[in-house]
Design an enzyme around this catalytic site. Structure first.
Site, short mmCIF file in Angstrom:
data_model
loop_
_atom_site.label_atom_id
_atom_site.label_comp_id
_atom_site.label_asym_id
_atom_site.label_seq_id
_atom_site.Cartn_x
_atom_site.Cartn_y
_atom_site.Cartn_z
NE ARG A 54 -25.81 13.82 -20.36
CZ ARG A 54 -27.41 13.21 -20.10
NH1 ARG A 54 -27.87 13.57 -19.26
NH2 ARG A 54 -27.84 12.31 -21.12
CG HIS A 82 -29.20 11.43 -14.00
ND1 HIS A 82 -28.10 11.61 -14.60
CD2 HIS A 82 -30.11 11.70 -14.66
CE1 HIS A 82 -28.08 11.85 -15.92
NE2 HIS A 82 -29.55 11.70 -15.84
#
Ligand code: OXD
Length: 309
Positions: free
Chosen positions: A224, A272
């Site tokens: 993250r 991502h």
């Protein structure tokens, strides 16, 4: 009794279709088209707004559509008595392992250097360090981390892993706890972050951690954005303490156009994609978790509210 589906991904319609096909006996309604909120027992979610889940009166199970649950844990109002589980899809673990192996090998073999040299027609050889003398360390040995560490071991690297609690993985040197972290960092030429985001891991990719790595290490963050302290990263890259950062996750996604990550010569940005969820197989896994719950069984991959993973 029904299932609520809350998802703002671009392929949410495809997910909904596959989920309905995987559990034809269930009524699945997509937010905001839910006809009777009192009838909702199960929520299949990704990134609901704060307080949303606590307003579902008869909720008995929350399922994360992805591997991460930080999007649920970030809501301090989540109903504490409702179990939460996440998708653990072997296809996602393979995708993550391939992405990490690819980024480690590109750096290890200095492939970018040859691409640049080819651009100026330069024939020059650079000898790589032996994989067997190169340590790769995966921080976080959940299902994704374990698979990545196994992959790196198969490629011939000295594959290490670190987790909060001790683990045993064939072919991987496993370290645990605070003491183990310092020990493994000191020898890691490639450091891969796959930790869950919790209060303990927030900002863990910081100056103190970078300083413990061998000079010129590569870091890869596929966990993250909040694991990373940006200023510490820029300082470590600019001093040469780190040679490269591969970033697949960001505090704000999509990464804003004016962000400094885009233009730093030693930062590789990917959008991502290191472990894209596979709706076809994930829908089957979610259907099994729903069936287990309906049968009164604990669904697989339930997470602990205490640890947050
Ligand atoms: C996930 C992710 O948690 O895609 O599944 O980051």
């Amino acid at each position: 009794m029904s299932i609520l589906f809350y998802c703002n991904w671009p392929n949410a319609d495809e997910w909904l279709t596959l989920l309905r096909q995987a559990m034809p006996e269930e009524t699945i309604e997509s937010w905001p088209g839910v006809t009777n909120i009192d009838a909702v027992e199960i929520a299949l979610v990704w990134a609901t707004p704060t307080g949303f889940l606590s307003k579902i009166p008869n909720l008995s199970l929350i399922l994360s559509l992805g591997a991460g649950v930080d999007h649920i844990m970030a809501d301090k109002d989540i109903p504490r008595d409702v179990p939460i589980a996440r998708v653990v899809d072997p296809i996602m673990a393979d995708r993550m392992a391939e992405y990490i192996a690819g980024q480690v090998l590109r750096h290890h073999l200095q492939l970018d250097r040859y691409r640049d040299q080819a651009g100026v027609k330069t024939w020059q050889r650079h000898f790589p360090r032996d994989a067997g003398k190169t340590t790769t360390t995966v921080l976080g040995l959940g299902s994704l981390g374990q698979r990545a560490a196994e992959y790196l071991s198969c490629l011939g690297f000295r594959s290490c892993g670190w987790s909060r609690n001790p683990k045993t993985i064939p072919g991987v040197d496993c370290y645990a706890g605070e003491g183990g972290l310092g020990e493994v960092l000191a020898k890691s030429q490639h450091l891969i972050c796959l930790l869950p985001l919790t209060d303990d891991t927030f900002g863990i990719l910081n100056k103190s951690l970078f300083d413990q790595l061998p000079e010129g290490a590569q870091i890869i963050n596929c966990a993250r954005g909040h694991h990373l302290q940006d200023d510490a990263l820029f300082a470590a890259l600019d001093s040469g303490q780190l040679s490269e950062a591969v970033l697949d996750v960001f505090v704000t996604e999509p990464l804003p156009q004016d962000h400094r990550f885009w233009t730093h010569p030693n930062i590789v940005v990917t959008p991502h994609i290191s472990s894209l969820s596979e709706p076809t197989s994930s829908a089957q896994i979610l259907a099994q978790q729903v069936a287990d719950h309906r049968a009164g069984k604990i669904p697989e991959n339930q997470i602990s509210l205490d640890t947050g993973y």
